[in-house]
Write a protein that holds these residues in place. Structure first.
Motif, mmCIF file in Angstrom:
data_model
loop_
_atom_site.group_PDB
_atom_site.id
_atom_site.type_symbol
_atom_site.label_atom_id
_atom_site.label_comp_id
_atom_site.label_asym_id
_atom_site.label_seq_id
_atom_site.Cartn_x
_atom_site.Cartn_y
_atom_site.Cartn_z
ATOM 1 N N VAL A 147 -67.641 -5.367 49.468
ATOM 2 C CA VAL A 147 -67.660 -5.283 48.011
ATOM 3 C C VAL A 147 -69.104 -5.230 47.525
ATOM 4 O O VAL A 147 -69.993 -5.824 48.133
ATOM 5 N N ARG A 148 -69.309 -4.511 46.418
ATOM 6 C CA ARG A 148 -70.625 -4.411 45.793
ATOM 7 C C ARG A 148 -70.514 -4.887 44.347
ATOM 8 O O ARG A 148 -69.604 -4.484 43.633
ATOM 9 N N PRO A 149 -71.432 -5.745 43.900
ATOM 10 C CA PRO A 149 -71.351 -6.258 42.527
ATOM 11 C C PRO A 149 -71.422 -5.142 41.491
ATOM 12 O O PRO A 149 -72.077 -4.114 41.688
ATOM 13 N N VAL A 150 -70.724 -5.350 40.382
ATOM 14 C CA VAL A 150 -70.756 -4.446 39.240
ATOM 15 C C VAL A 150 -71.631 -5.076 38.166
ATOM 16 O O VAL A 150 -71.447 -6.241 37.808
ATOM 17 N N GLN A 151 -72.607 -4.321 37.663
ATOM 18 C CA GLN A 151 -73.532 -4.793 36.626
ATOM 19 C C GLN A 151 -74.211 -6.110 37.025
ATOM 20 O O GLN A 151 -74.402 -7.005 36.196
ATOM 21 N N LYS A 152 -74.537 -6.226 38.306
ATOM 22 C CA LYS A 152 -75.262 -7.381 38.862
ATOM 23 C C LYS A 152 -74.511 -8.699 38.682
ATOM 24 O O LYS A 152 -75.118 -9.775 38.733
ATOM 25 N N ALA A 154 -72.596 -10.724 40.604
ATOM 26 C CA ALA A 154 -72.124 -11.049 41.952
ATOM 27 C C ALA A 154 -71.067 -12.141 41.929
ATOM 28 O O ALA A 154 -70.130 -12.128 42.737
ATOM 29 N N GLY A 155 -71.196 -13.084 41.003
ATOM 30 C CA GLY A 155 -70.217 -14.160 40.917
ATOM 31 C C GLY A 155 -68.831 -13.625 40.605
ATOM 32 O O GLY A 155 -67.844 -14.017 41.246
ATOM 33 N N PHE A 156 -68.748 -12.738 39.615
ATOM 34 C CA PHE A 156 -67.454 -12.176 39.251
ATOM 35 C C PHE A 156 -66.868 -11.389 40.415
ATOM 36 O O PHE A 156 -65.669 -11.473 40.698
ATOM 37 N N THR A 157 -67.718 -10.636 41.119
ATOM 38 C CA THR A 157 -67.244 -9.816 42.236
ATOM 39 C C THR A 157 -66.635 -10.677 43.340
ATOM 40 O O THR A 157 -65.543 -10.376 43.848
ATOM 41 N N ILE A 158 -67.308 -11.767 43.722
ATOM 42 C CA ILE A 158 -66.780 -12.627 44.786
ATOM 43 C C ILE A 158 -65.553 -13.394 44.308
ATOM 44 O O ILE A 158 -64.586 -13.585 45.058
ATOM 45 N N ALA A 159 -65.554 -13.821 43.044
ATOM 46 C CA ALA A 159 -64.375 -14.510 42.508
ATOM 47 C C ALA A 159 -63.169 -13.574 42.474
ATOM 48 O O ALA A 159 -62.046 -13.973 42.797
ATOM 49 N N PHE A 160 -63.393 -12.330 42.101
ATOM 50 C CA PHE A 160 -62.309 -11.347 42.061
ATOM 51 C C PHE A 160 -61.791 -11.069 43.472
ATOM 52 O O PHE A 160 -60.582 -10.973 43.704
ATOM 53 N N TYR A 161 -62.718 -10.972 44.411
ATOM 54 C CA TYR A 161 -62.375 -10.782 45.824
ATOM 55 C C TYR A 161 -61.532 -11.957 46.326
ATOM 56 O O TYR A 161 -60.521 -11.767 47.026
ATOM 57 N N THR A 162 -61.910 -13.162 45.952
ATOM 58 C CA THR A 162 -61.147 -14.362 46.312
ATOM 59 C C THR A 162 -59.736 -14.288 45.741
ATOM 60 O O THR A 162 -58.751 -14.591 46.419
ATOM 61 N N ARG A 163 -59.639 -13.877 44.499
ATOM 62 C CA ARG A 163 -58.333 -13.781 43.844
ATOM 63 C C ARG A 163 -57.443 -12.739 44.533
ATOM 64 O O ARG A 163 -56.236 -12.948 44.706
ATOM 65 N N MET A 164 -58.029 -11.611 44.927
ATOM 66 C CA MET A 164 -57.253 -10.578 45.617
ATOM 67 C C MET A 164 -56.771 -11.076 46.981
ATOM 68 O O MET A 164 -55.633 -10.814 47.398
ATOM 69 N N LEU A 385 -61.744 -2.974 40.266
ATOM 70 C CA LEU A 385 -60.656 -2.242 40.916
ATOM 71 C C LEU A 385 -61.089 -0.837 41.306
ATOM 72 O O LEU A 385 -60.682 -0.317 42.349
ATOM 73 N N VAL A 386 -61.927 -0.227 40.481
ATOM 74 C CA VAL A 386 -62.400 1.130 40.789
ATOM 75 C C VAL A 386 -63.451 1.099 41.892
ATOM 76 O O VAL A 386 -63.348 1.829 42.883
ATOM 77 N N ARG A 387 -64.471 0.245 41.743
ATOM 78 C CA ARG A 387 -65.581 0.264 42.703
ATOM 79 C C ARG A 387 -65.188 -0.301 44.063
ATOM 80 O O ARG A 387 -65.555 0.272 45.097
ATOM 81 N N ASN A 388 -64.477 -1.400 44.096
ATOM 82 C CA ASN A 388 -64.286 -2.128 45.354
ATOM 83 C C ASN A 388 -62.879 -2.083 45.928
ATOM 84 O O ASN A 388 -62.666 -2.556 47.046
ATOM 85 N N TYR A 389 -61.923 -1.503 45.184
ATOM 86 C CA TYR A 389 -60.542 -1.524 45.662
ATOM 87 C C TYR A 389 -59.887 -0.146 45.658
ATOM 88 O O TYR A 389 -58.669 -0.035 45.800
ATOM 89 N N GLY A 390 -60.698 0.902 45.531
ATOM 90 C CA GLY A 390 -60.214 2.268 45.699
ATOM 91 C C GLY A 390 -59.215 2.737 44.671
ATOM 92 O O GLY A 390 -58.439 3.667 44.926
ATOM 93 N N SER A 391 -59.210 2.126 43.476
ATOM 94 C CA SER A 391 -58.249 2.500 42.437
ATOM 95 C C SER A 391 -58.869 3.481 41.454
ATOM 96 O O SER A 391 -60.094 3.623 41.379
#
Length: 730
Positions: A147-152, A154-164, A385-391
């Motif tokens: 996963v790569r952070p969106v708009q810097k 990183a916290g949201f990106t890892i939290a979202f990854y955890t949720r998925m 969902l677009v950047r890190n989950y292929g949607s």
């Protein structure tokens, strides 16, 4: 002495011959979760979570519990504690969250007094070390999150990854448990058809529809919109906008894009997200007609699966209920509330389905209705969902909100239509006039001068005052959320019949009539509001193109009950500014200007009222996330109203009579939605004090004095709080 045998789930058979072995359950869940997470390249860590999630059941106490002992055993903390000992923090913390929460929900990181830290640091656990004889924790040394952070962020990106990952784990756990404990139920799942078959059905439907359409300029343009959508589907997964005027056929054209896109890129599912249940019901009915009921899930609180039939599928009602748990069908039609609140929830039941959003097409219809107070968090989740989950996300509307400026530059959406401005001119069917300030007396005089006219105002109180004034001069219809849905449907049918006959028909309504109601007046009046609302009102004028142009009149009420909330006053003021600037306030430049001004006035804080995005960044270095707090804060529908059931009409009375004597009153919840209104607590308490409410089944409040409910205006004799408050339905 024989080695002890450890079980995950029991049956009624005392000799345990058909009990599920714990090692089997752990392996099954690990395999299923790994398969789910493979769509976003996280199978290794999902596999580890599956293997460790129930190792707390390797305790003597838990096995005694399975045998019938009345004891409570914490079996969810052990796997998290082992993950902390086995893996570096960047992996262990994710596993800690998803394992401890796999029954009760994702925890706040918290402290030694509460939250995840308290669970892992201070809580006593019975000995579960026997797991090491049967379970080999995987090595994650070579694993890296893709996963790569969106708009810097990183916290949201890892939290979202955890949720998925949490979603993958709890769905896998639920499915394996169901397969063991209720195999007949499990066998009902998965009876949908392939996208190849669905695409063929859609092509056959569209071929018949297009070939049977009269050769008119509008129909030629609709065909061109459809073809452009199919052509643009060849582009890679990304963010798109689809700007199509009302009447342009965007529902079927956007579905054409989605089907073609899924086929070309090997995607998994299609999600159609809509703000209003009225539009959902219309669209879902069309999709079921095209694709068959087994392939389309309509998911909102008003939907009753028992009303759907399909000759090809037995147990369809049960099948649809099961599909609502994890959104595993090819096409899901749901609400903004269900969709976004699931993405920010910490609850097992709501999070269970979100992993199926990976590698999917997500269409946001009427995107101007995205919740403004949560707009930045919503866009951040869509960007993930677009950047890190292929949607792929399609932002679809006739009045395109200016969202690109709020998105990461690399995710700015591509417009599917080649020339939205030309399309707007082609479908332009109304003239818009600014009448300036009007008193109710002046407004009533104008409305009386039209044989067929719709007047939309901003508050229930204003609607009632106008209705009373107009009724002195003849029949006038009223529509508001003071009327239960069944009552409104009856009124709308009468209104449509009068319009079709060319008879006199005057209607006063709150803004609920803008919520996808298919109705066509030659003249519409609209109290000043946001330009998006004015455009929605214009969509009820000359909708079928019977005249060269319909007439839309915008006015500013001088009455004190004309604007109920600060939000209405803000959007109306910005709408007035746009009306003063542009000759055509519904043109694309005018709409763009409106949303730019609105977002500017709200500011970053106003677009993330609860500071959800900063909440994920504050503890990002330690992966210390407030999942539970965010779940409480992210609530699109304002809390505080109470449900009141109205026994309206023959069917409403019958349902309430059955409810009175039922031993299973909860079974009536969905069927009673059509007879439910929302009222504020002060009015509810007043009705209670007057003895005008009965309580059934400890949850259903029913008005028992129908003299308090008017056939013309709904619930009466109570002070209105003004705002509509019931437009967004769960």
């Amino acid at each position: 002495m024989a080695d002890p045998i450890y079980y995950a789930h029991s049956t009624d058979v005392p000799n345990k011959q058909d009990w599920q072995l714990l090692s089997v359950h752990l392996q099954n869940v690990a395999d299923i979760a790994s398969d789910f997470a493979d769509t976003f390249h996280a199978s290794d860590i999902a596999y580890a979570g599956g293997l460790l999630h129930d190792i707390g059941k390797y305790s003597v106490d838990f096995q005694r519990r399975l045998e019938g002992a009345r004891i409570r055993v914490d079996h969810s903390t052990a796997g998290a504690r082992e993950a902390r000992a086995l893996y570096p923090k960047q992996f262990s913390r994710i596993l800690e969250y998803i394992i401890t929460g796999h029954h009760g929900g994702l925890l706040n990181y918290g402290s030694s007094e509460s939250g995840l830290e308290e669970r892992l640091g201070n809580r006593f656990l019975p000995d579960y070390s026997a797991y090491r004889d049967e379970v080999q924790a995987p090595d994650l040394a070579g694993f890296r999150p893709a996963v790569r952070p969106v708009q810097k962020r990183a916290g949201f990106t890892i939290a979202f990854y955890t949720r998925m990952l949490y979603s993958c784990l709890v769905d896998a756990d639920s499915l394996d448990t169901e397969a063991f404990s209720a195999p007949a139920t499990a066998s009902v799942r998965g009876r949908y058809e392939s996208f190849e078959t669905l695409s063929r059905k859609f092509d056959e439907y569209m071929t018949a529809l297009l070939s049977g359409a009269e050769e008119t300029p509008i129909n030629r343009q609709r065909r061109e919109i459809y073809e452009q959508c199919r052509e643009m589907a060849a582009l890679p997964q990304q963010m798109f906008t689809l700007t199509v005027p009302t009447g342009g056929g965007k529902t079927l054209s956007s579905m054409a894009f989605a089907l073609e896109h899924v086929q070309r890129h090997g995607l998994e599912r299609i999600f159609y997200v809509i703000p209003y249940t009225s539009i959902i019901e219309q669209n879902a009915a069309v999709f079921r007609k095209i694709f068959g009921s087994r392939n389309v899930l309509e998911h909102h609180s008003n939907f009753d699966p028992s009303t759907v039939s399909d000759d090809d599928v037995e147990s369809l009602e049960q099948y649809l209920k099961l599909s609502a748990e994890n959104w595993d069908v090819p096409i899901t039609v749901t609400t903004n509330v269900q969709f976004f609140e699931s993405l920010f929830s910490n609850k097992r039941s709501r999070c269970r389905k979100i992993h199926n959003l990976s590698r999917s097409v997500i269409i946001l219809d009427e995107a101007q209705m995205l919740p403004t107070n949560y707009l930045r968090p919503c866009l951040q989740a869509l960007s993930e969902l677009v950047r890190n989950y292929g949607s792929t996300v399609v932002i679809c509307t006739a009045t395109q909100p200016k969202l690109g400026e709020l998105l990461d530059e690399s995710l700015r959406p591509i417009e599917i239509m080649r020339s939205p401005g030309d399309l707007y001119k082609m479908f332009q069917r109304v003239n818009v006039h600014d009448l300036g300030p009007l008193s109710d007396e002046e407004l009533t005089t104008r409305l009386q001068g039209h044989r067929q006219v719709l007047c939309i105002v901003n508050t229930r109180a204003h609607a009632q005052h106008l209705h009373t004034a107009l009724s002195e001069h003849g029949r006038c219809y009223h529509l508001s959320a003071r009327m239960c849905p069944a009552h409104r449907r009856k009124q709308l049918k009468e209104i449509k019949d009068l319009l079709k006959e060319g008879a006199d028909c005057r209607v006063v309504s709150t803004q609920l009539i803008e919520a996808g109601v298919d109705i066509d007046f030659p003249v519409v009046y609209r109290a000043m509001a946001g330009i998006d609302s004015v455009a929605q009102a214009a969509g009820r004028c000359n909708r079928e193109g019977k005249a060269v142009r319909g007439e839309v009149y915008v006015f500013r009420s001088t009455e004190k009950y004309g604007q109920a909330t600060s939000w209405q006053r803000l959007t109306a003021e910005i709408g007035r500014m746009v009306m003063d600037t542009y000759d055509d306030p519904l043109s694309l430049p005018a709409v763009e200007s409106y949303f730019r001004k609105l977002y500017s006035y709200k500011g970053d804080g106003g677009l993330d009222r609860e500071e959800i995005l900063p909440s994920f960044e504050r503890g990002a270095g330690d992966l210390a996330f407030p999942f539970e707090d965010i779940s409480w804060k992210f609530s699109i529908i304002e809390q505080g109203t109470k449900d009141l059931i109205v026994p309206y009409g023959e069917e409403g009375r019958r349902l309430v009579d059955e409810l009175r004597t039922s031993e299973s009153p909860w079974k009536y919840a969905r069927r009673l939605q059509g007879y439910t209104i929302n009222i504020y607590p002060n009015e509810f308490k007043e009705l209670e004090r007057a003895g005008e409410i009965d309580l059934f089944g400890d949850r259903f409040y029913v008005i028992n004095d129908m003299s308090k409910y008017s056939e013309e205006t709904g619930l009466i004799n109570r002070k209105s709080n003004g705002g509509e408050g019931s437009l967004l339905i769960v």
